[in-house]
Write a protein that holds these residues in place. Structure first.
Motif, PDB file in Angstrom:
ATOM      1  N   GLN A 268       8.623  21.828  -9.317  1.00 45.76           N
ATOM      2  CA  GLN A 268       9.685  22.748  -8.894  1.00 45.76           C
ATOM      3  C   GLN A 268      11.019  22.495  -9.577  1.00 45.76           C
ATOM      4  N   GLY A 269      11.048  21.562 -10.531  1.00 42.16           N
ATOM      5  CA  GLY A 269      12.282  21.287 -11.260  1.00 42.16           C
ATOM      6  C   GLY A 269      13.125  20.169 -10.681  1.00 42.16           C
ATOM      7  N   ALA A 270      12.804  19.717  -9.484  1.00 39.93           N
ATOM      8  CA  ALA A 270      13.550  18.616  -8.865  1.00 39.93           C
ATOM      9  C   ALA A 270      12.909  17.290  -9.236  1.00 39.93           C
ATOM     10  N   GLY A 271      13.737  16.342  -9.613  1.00 43.12           N
ATOM     11  CA  GLY A 271      13.250  15.014  -9.963  1.00 43.12           C
ATOM     12  C   GLY A 271      14.360  14.003  -9.795  1.00 43.12           C
ATOM     13  N   PHE A 272      14.059  12.741 -10.040  1.00 39.53           N
ATOM     14  CA  PHE A 272      15.049  11.679  -9.878  1.00 39.53           C
ATOM     15  C   PHE A 272      16.023  11.620 -11.041  1.00 39.53           C
ATOM     16  N   ALA A 273      15.712  12.326 -12.135  1.00 35.61           N
ATOM     17  CA  ALA A 273      16.511  12.202 -13.351  1.00 35.61           C
ATOM     18  C   ALA A 273      17.467  13.370 -13.581  1.00 35.61           C
ATOM     19  N   ASN A 274      17.569  14.318 -12.636  1.00 37.28           N
ATOM     20  CA  ASN A 274      18.485  15.440 -12.882  1.00 37.28           C
ATOM     21  C   ASN A 274      19.389  15.783 -11.696  1.00 37.28           C
ATOM     22  N   PHE A 275      19.690  14.784 -10.857  1.00 39.03           N
ATOM     23  CA  PHE A 275      20.713  15.028  -9.851  1.00 39.03           C
ATOM     24  C   PHE A 275      22.033  15.288 -10.572  1.00 39.03           C
ATOM     25  N   PRO A 276      22.765  16.356 -10.219  1.00 41.37           N
ATOM     26  CA  PRO A 276      23.998  16.681 -10.944  1.00 41.37           C
ATOM     27  C   PRO A 276      25.179  15.786 -10.591  1.00 41.37           C
ATOM     28  N   THR A 277      25.160  15.174  -9.406  1.00 46.51           N
ATOM     29  CA  THR A 277      26.262  14.319  -8.964  1.00 46.51           C
ATOM     30  C   THR A 277      25.715  13.165  -8.130  1.00 46.51           C
ATOM     31  N   TYR A 278      26.578  12.184  -7.901  1.00 49.84           N
ATOM     32  CA  TYR A 278      26.183  11.091  -7.014  1.00 49.84           C
ATOM     33  C   TYR A 278      25.928  11.621  -5.613  1.00 49.84           C
ATOM     34  N   GLN A 279      26.739  12.563  -5.185  1.00 46.59           N
ATOM     35  CA  GLN A 279      26.592  13.113  -3.850  1.00 46.59           C
ATOM     36  C   GLN A 279      25.226  13.771  -3.666  1.00 46.59           C
ATOM     37  N   ALA A 280      24.748  14.456  -4.681  1.00 46.49           N
ATOM     38  CA  ALA A 280      23.428  15.096  -4.609  1.00 46.49           C
ATOM     39  C   ALA A 280      22.326  14.045  -4.524  1.00 46.49           C
ATOM     40  N   ALA A 281      22.466  12.978  -5.311  1.00 49.22           N
ATOM     41  CA  ALA A 281      21.487  11.889  -5.278  1.00 49.22           C
ATOM     42  C   ALA A 281      21.493  11.213  -3.912  1.00 49.22           C
TER      43      ALA A 281
ATOM     44  N   ALA B 271       0.847  -1.189   0.000  1.00 48.73           N
ATOM     45  CA  ALA B 271       0.000   0.000   0.000  1.00 48.73           C
ATOM     46  C   ALA B 271       0.881   1.238   0.000  1.00 48.73           C
ATOM     47  N   MET B 272       0.554   2.192  -0.885  1.00 46.73           N
ATOM     48  CA  MET B 272       1.357   3.396  -1.053  1.00 46.73           C
ATOM     49  C   MET B 272       0.681   4.611  -0.424  1.00 46.73           C
ATOM     50  N   ILE B 273       1.428   5.304   0.431  1.00 45.51           N
ATOM     51  CA  ILE B 273       0.972   6.589   0.948  1.00 45.51           C
ATOM     52  C   ILE B 273       1.245   7.617  -0.143  1.00 45.51           C
ATOM     53  N   PHE B 274       0.191   8.095  -0.784  1.00 45.02           N
ATOM     54  CA  PHE B 274       0.341   8.981  -1.935  1.00 45.02           C
ATOM     55  C   PHE B 274      -0.105  10.387  -1.563  1.00 45.02           C
ATOM     56  N   ALA B 275       0.767  11.412  -1.549  1.00 48.26           N
ATOM     57  CA  ALA B 275       2.158  11.261  -1.851  1.00 48.26           C
ATOM     58  C   ALA B 275       2.947  12.361  -1.162  1.00 48.26           C
ATOM     59  N   ALA B 276       4.205  12.003  -0.830  1.00 43.47           N
ATOM     60  CA  ALA B 276       5.182  12.999  -0.433  1.00 43.47           C
ATOM     61  C   ALA B 276       5.779  13.580  -1.710  1.00 43.47           C
ATOM     62  N   ASN B 277       6.617  14.595  -1.582  1.00 43.56           N
ATOM     63  CA  ASN B 277       7.155  15.258  -2.774  1.00 43.56           C
ATOM     64  C   ASN B 277       8.667  15.417  -2.726  1.00 43.56           C
ATOM     65  N   ILE B 278       9.241  15.455  -3.930  1.00 44.39           N
ATOM     66  CA  ILE B 278      10.612  15.907  -4.080  1.00 44.39           C
ATOM     67  C   ILE B 278      10.530  17.377  -4.484  1.00 44.39           C
ATOM     68  N   ASN B 279      10.934  18.250  -3.579  1.00 43.95           N
ATOM     69  CA  ASN B 279      10.892  19.696  -3.802  1.00 43.95           C
ATOM     70  C   ASN B 279      12.292  20.227  -4.060  1.00 43.95           C
ATOM     71  N   TYR B 280      12.382  21.514  -4.406  1.00 44.47           N
ATOM     72  CA  TYR B 280      13.683  22.111  -4.721  1.00 44.47           C
ATOM     73  C   TYR B 280      13.906  23.378  -3.913  1.00 44.47           C
ATOM     74  N   ASP B 281      15.042  23.429  -3.208  1.00 39.75           N
ATOM     75  CA  ASP B 281      15.448  24.612  -2.453  1.00 39.75           C
ATOM     76  C   ASP B 281      16.287  25.490  -3.378  1.00 39.75           C
ATOM     77  N   VAL B 282      15.715  26.606  -3.809  1.00 46.40           N
ATOM     78  CA  VAL B 282      16.388  27.479  -4.767  1.00 46.40           C
ATOM     79  C   VAL B 282      17.668  28.068  -4.185  1.00 46.40           C
ATOM     80  N   ASP B 283      17.642  28.445  -2.930  1.00 46.88           N
ATOM     81  CA  ASP B 283      18.818  29.054  -2.311  1.00 46.88           C
ATOM     82  C   ASP B 283      19.967  28.052  -2.151  1.00 46.88           C
TER      83      ASP B 283
END
Length: 323
Positions: A143-156, A89-101
């Motif tokens: 907000q532009g954040a997603g699983f497909a655009n992490f710039p580095t492994y460290q960010a992921a 069962a999936m709790i739908f949904a939390a989000n991947i957000n983006y901190d601009v600063d």
């Protein structure tokens, strides 16, 4: 920020590089030679209800907690048994957000998701007590954040660490990933790249360990970027699902076996029941391992579900409100 209901997906058309850090590239390249035993290839998450035949397909349900109580999942069981009607069962949904600063992705829990998690004793534990695995679904949030655009492994890895902390804090059974509504490029974020999703799945599996589930709702740019330098994200995933309700579409994820795929997906409130049953029968016939349902409300869905579970598991569904 609110997100659109998945019901709108039925009316849409089906749609489907940045530099790599040396450390991240070496990490994934090294993994390519030795697929992990956990996740996609591991048998510890699966196993049949009947030893003399193939395991029954897993049933999955997504609950829009903005609208309905998650504990409704515990109201459904298989007739004349102690087995739950829903395996996951999936709790739908939390989000991947983006901190601009800070220029980084972060985990966002809206008010209703937070309420569900903080009230785990009444919302989540009764579901788990029935034998259903509970996962937190993570969705893009415009907000532009997603699983497909992490710039580095460290960010992921930093985002993976936040998800793992939530799983540990709320005693969940895993994470579900939904690459919708990310709107890559917004807020100066990068476009999807070839390595991000693979890096992220590797980091998330490392953080969660082998005993937690990682599932993928096969939609968005991540679904087209599941292999990088020979390493397959499918080696570390447990299941992947068709995201289009009322349709039959087997996900094409290298590294996943048939028993880890959900080709059928239905909306419990809009998909014709005869079609739902037909796809359940086909799931068994073609030996797919998952059947996905969406939009469990506070009404009694047992009549609709019974045709599905009879085909998948040989038993009708019984509705017994827990309160």
């Amino acid at each position: 920020m609110s997100y659109p209901s998945r019901i709108g997906r039925l009316t849409r058309t089906l749609t489907r590089a940045a530099a790599v850090t040396a450390a991240g590239a070496l990490m994934v390249a090294g993994l390519a030679a030795q697929p992990a035993a956990a996740g996609g290839g591991g048998g510890h998450h699966r196993g049949g209800h009947h030893g003399h035949r193939h395991a029954d397909p897993k049933t999955v349900v997504y609950v829009e907690v903005n609208n309905y109580d998650f504990r409704n999942v515990a109201d459904y069981s298989l007739k004349n048994s102690k087995r739950p009607a829903f395996d996951m069962a999936m709790i739908f949904a939390a989000n991947i957000n983006y901190d601009v600063d800070k220029k980084k992705a972060y985990l966002h829990l809206n008010e209703r998701v937070t309420e569900t998690l903080e009230n785990a004793k009444t919302q989540i534990r009764p579901v788990q007590a029935k034998g259903t695995k509970v996962l937190l679904s993570i969705l893009g949030n415009h907000q532009g954040a997603g699983f497909a655009n992490f710039p580095t492994y460290q960010a992921a890895d930093a985002f993976a660490a936040e998800l793992a902390a939530a799983v540990k804090k709320y005693r969940l059974d895993g994470i579900d990933l939904d690459d919708e509504w990310s709107e890559y490029g917004v807020n100066g974020t990068g476009q999807p790249n070839d390595y991000s999703f693979v890096y992220f799945i590797k980091a998330l599996r490392h953080r969660l360990g082998k005993d937690k589930l990682i599932t993928f709702y096969n939609i968005g740019p991540s679904g087209e970027r599941t292999v990088y330098r020979g390493f397959k994200a499918g080696w570390l995933l447990d299941y992947a699902y068709n995201p289009y309700y009322g349709s039959w579409q087997p996900p094409q994820i290298p590294g996943l076996k048939q028993r880890q795929l959900g080709a059928a997906a239905v909306d419990l409130t809009t998909t014709d029941n005869a079609l739902a049953v037909e796809m359940a029968q086909r799931t068994v016939r073609e030996r797919f391992g998952v059947y996905v349902t969406y939009n469990l409300t506070d009404q009694d869905h047992s009549a609709y579900l019974s045709g599905i579970t009879r085909a998948l598991k040989g038993k009708s569904t019984v509705y017994r409100p827990q309160r």
